[in-house]
Design an enzyme around this catalytic site. Structure first.
Site, PDB file in Angstrom:
ATOM      1  N   SER A  50       1.224  46.103  55.910  1.00  0.00           N
ATOM      2  CA  SER A  50       1.488  44.773  55.905  1.00  0.00           C
ATOM      3  C   SER A  50      -0.007  43.974  55.678  1.00  0.00           C
ATOM      4  O   SER A  50      -0.723  44.753  55.288  1.00  0.00           O
ATOM      5  CB  SER A  50       1.535  44.370  57.076  1.00  0.00           C
ATOM      6  OG  SER A  50       0.114  44.467  58.050  1.00  0.00           O
ATOM      7  N   ASP A  84       4.452  43.934  52.946  1.00  0.00           N
ATOM      8  CA  ASP A  84       4.821  44.275  53.939  1.00  0.00           C
ATOM      9  C   ASP A  84       4.445  42.113  54.544  1.00  0.00           C
ATOM     10  O   ASP A  84       3.350  42.028  54.516  1.00  0.00           O
ATOM     11  CB  ASP A  84       4.810  44.522  55.309  1.00  0.00           C
ATOM     12  CG  ASP A  84       6.110  43.894  56.071  1.00  0.00           C
ATOM     13  OD1 ASP A  84       6.934  42.986  56.250  1.00  0.00           O
ATOM     14  OD2 ASP A  84       5.730  44.187  57.594  1.00  0.00           O
ATOM     15  N   HIS A  85       5.059  40.748  54.582  1.00  0.00           N
ATOM     16  CA  HIS A  85       4.576  39.818  54.384  1.00  0.00           C
ATOM     17  C   HIS A  85       2.656  39.555  54.709  1.00  0.00           C
ATOM     18  O   HIS A  85       1.959  38.797  55.098  1.00  0.00           O
ATOM     19  CB  HIS A  85       4.161  40.091  56.534  1.00  0.00           C
ATOM     20  CG  HIS A  85       5.021  39.759  57.427  1.00  0.00           C
ATOM     21  ND1 HIS A  85       5.563  38.761  57.425  1.00  0.00           N
ATOM     22  CD2 HIS A  85       6.092  40.609  57.951  1.00  0.00           C
ATOM     23  CE1 HIS A  85       6.808  38.962  58.232  1.00  0.00           C
ATOM     24  NE2 HIS A  85       7.071  40.613  58.394  1.00  0.00           N
ATOM     25  N   ASP A 106       6.101  36.003  52.055  1.00  0.00           N
ATOM     26  CA  ASP A 106       6.267  35.033  53.388  1.00  0.00           C
ATOM     27  C   ASP A 106       5.344  33.555  53.311  1.00  0.00           C
ATOM     28  O   ASP A 106       4.175  33.180  54.053  1.00  0.00           O
ATOM     29  CB  ASP A 106       5.427  36.191  53.769  1.00  0.00           C
ATOM     30  CG  ASP A 106       5.799  35.177  55.707  1.00  0.00           C
ATOM     31  OD1 ASP A 106       6.575  34.630  55.211  1.00  0.00           O
ATOM     32  OD2 ASP A 106       5.765  36.031  56.642  1.00  0.00           O
ATOM     33  N   HIS A 177       8.923  39.682  65.866  1.00  0.00           N
ATOM     34  CA  HIS A 177       8.386  40.644  66.258  1.00  0.00           C
ATOM     35  C   HIS A 177       7.365  41.023  67.131  1.00  0.00           C
ATOM     36  O   HIS A 177       7.202  40.541  68.299  1.00  0.00           O
ATOM     37  CB  HIS A 177       6.777  40.056  65.517  1.00  0.00           C
ATOM     38  CG  HIS A 177       7.429  39.940  63.379  1.00  0.00           C
ATOM     39  ND1 HIS A 177       7.887  38.914  63.095  1.00  0.00           N
ATOM     40  CD2 HIS A 177       7.525  40.659  62.725  1.00  0.00           C
ATOM     41  CE1 HIS A 177       8.238  38.809  61.724  1.00  0.00           C
ATOM     42  NE2 HIS A 177       7.837  40.355  61.517  1.00  0.00           N
ATOM     43  N   HIS A 205      13.547  42.123  60.740  1.00  0.00           N
ATOM     44  CA  HIS A 205      12.459  42.004  61.108  1.00  0.00           C
ATOM     45  C   HIS A 205      12.796  42.742  62.331  1.00  0.00           C
ATOM     46  O   HIS A 205      13.299  41.511  63.021  1.00  0.00           O
ATOM     47  CB  HIS A 205      11.462  41.062  60.304  1.00  0.00           C
ATOM     48  CG  HIS A 205      10.646  41.162  58.733  1.00  0.00           C
ATOM     49  ND1 HIS A 205       9.508  41.285  58.592  1.00  0.00           N
ATOM     50  CD2 HIS A 205      11.949  41.407  57.709  1.00  0.00           C
ATOM     51  CE1 HIS A 205       9.505  41.492  57.301  1.00  0.00           C
ATOM     52  NE2 HIS A 205      11.193  41.604  56.805  1.00  0.00           N
ATOM     53  N   GLY A 206      11.316  43.241  62.885  1.00  0.00           N
ATOM     54  CA  GLY A 206      11.163  42.922  64.055  1.00  0.00           C
ATOM     55  C   GLY A 206      12.348  43.797  64.912  1.00  0.00           C
ATOM     56  O   GLY A 206      12.818  43.645  66.503  1.00  0.00           O
ATOM     57  N   VAL A 228      10.673  48.556  60.896  1.00  0.00           N
ATOM     58  CA  VAL A 228       9.390  48.326  62.436  1.00  0.00           C
ATOM     59  C   VAL A 228       8.347  49.223  62.265  1.00  0.00           C
ATOM     60  O   VAL A 228       7.762  49.973  61.280  1.00  0.00           O
ATOM     61  CB  VAL A 228      10.995  50.273  62.664  1.00  0.00           C
ATOM     62  CG1 VAL A 228      10.271  50.339  64.384  1.00  0.00           C
ATOM     63  CG2 VAL A 228      12.158  49.780  62.650  1.00  0.00           C
ATOM     64  N   THR A 230       6.240  47.982  65.798  1.00  0.00           N
ATOM     65  CA  THR A 230       5.810  48.341  66.469  1.00  0.00           C
ATOM     66  C   THR A 230       6.429  49.041  67.622  1.00  0.00           C
ATOM     67  O   THR A 230       5.688  49.935  68.309  1.00  0.00           O
ATOM     68  CB  THR A 230       6.023  47.273  67.883  1.00  0.00           C
ATOM     69  OG1 THR A 230       6.087  45.802  67.335  1.00  0.00           O
ATOM     70  CG2 THR A 230       5.668  47.241  69.200  1.00  0.00           C
TER      71      THR A 230
HETATM   72 ZN   LIG Z   1       8.078  41.184  59.702  1.00  0.00          ZN
END
Ligand SMILES: [Zn+2]
Length: 292
Positions: A50, A84-85, A106, A177, A205-206, A228, A230
């Site tokens: 990210s 990512d993001h 994003d 998220h 996402h999340g 994925v 977290t």
């Molecule tokens: Zn995300």
């Protein structure tokens, strides 16, 4: 095995009617564990870094990309690298120069017209570079300015993809998220409506907060790329806590990062099995299209 491209892995998942896991890397240990899990599971994988993780590493994508690409090159399974993001287009450019094959631009917290404009420019540039571009519409909750509870409007999603010519679309259907428990309630009817309007791969996402059965359902109803993060960090941090509690005098980081890496690998293997081995149910509409 050569380094894979995100576009190819996403396309292959669509052809096989499965999902493709995009698992987030922060440390070298994440990348090692995820690649090992891919090899053990016989599954391709996208290593995802990210913008926030890159900022943690001084904002320079080169060192972490070099490590991920070296692992991908040596892997017996196809491994791709995705940014990512990214809220900054210049970071997308430097990531592609560093060897990433795709990025998410994003602009989902901006108004619709600004999101269209930034995404269109990024997608156009990506096509020229042979890179795969993902964007987001509807703000997946729980991250910075993103509003929890937001939902993607199906008609707007169709128009957005047409106007931006983006390659993949992240949609807000109830996940959020950074959830530490799998308690999100996905709106699968909304997913079906969006799928009916959008002809590019859809991204969830999340996913850490989504129960396994709902992840399966979401893939069967048309989600392709499954992000994925977290869940991996939860496994990692639990293992570190355990090791440090077991021996308060522990100093050598390998003594707690080794078990943490094993814990990430275990979680990644579970996710790869879940995400890669489900098949899209044929809807009456899909059957009709095939027989025409
Ligand atoms: Zn995300």
């Amino acid at each position: 095995m050569t380094i894979a491209r995100t576009a190819d892995l996403v396309q292959r998942a669509q052809e096989l009617r499965t999902g493709i896991a995009a698992l987030n890397v922060i440390q070298l240990e994440h990348a090692e564990a995820i690649v090992r899990a891919a090899e053990c599971s016989g599954a391709p994988v996208i290593l995802q870094v990210s913008e926030n993780a890159l900022l943690y590493h001084s904002g320079d994508p080169v060192p972490i990309a070099a490590a991920c690409l070296a692992l991908a090159r040596r892997s017996s399974m196809p491994v791709a690298l995705h940014l990512d993001h990214a809220t900054s287009f210049s970071l997308c450019r430097s990531a592609i120069e560093a060897g990433f094959s795709s990025y998410m631009i994003d602009a989902s917290s901006a108004d619709y017209e600004t999101n269209v404009q930034l995404t269109r420019e990024a997608a156009q540039w990506g096509r020229e570079q042979g890179a795969w571009t993902e964007a987001e519409l509807g703000e997946v909750g729980g991250k910075g300015a993103h509003a929890p509870g937001a939902r993607t409007d199906p008609a707007e999603a169709g128009r957005f993809v047409e106007e931006t010519k983006v390659d993949g679309l992240a949609i807000a259907i109830g996940s959020s998220h950074a959830m530490a428990t799998q308690s999100a309630n996905l709106d699968l009817r909304l997913l079906e409506s969006i799928r009916g309007e959008v002809n590019v791969p859809l991204v969830l996402h999340g996913t850490s907060g989504v129960p396994d059965d709902s992840v399966r359902d979401a893939i069967s109803l048309g989600i392709t790329k499954v992000n994925v993060s977290t869940q991996l960090n939860k496994a990692m941090s639990s293992a570190i806590r355990l090791e440090l509690a077991r021996d308060p005098d522990l100093i050598d980081p390998r003594r707690y990062l080794g078990p943490a890496r094993d814990a990430i690998e275990g979680q990644a293997r579970h996710l790869l099995g879940l995400i890669n081995q489900v098949h899209v149910r044929e809807t009456p509409d899909m059957k009709e299209r095939k027989t025409q």
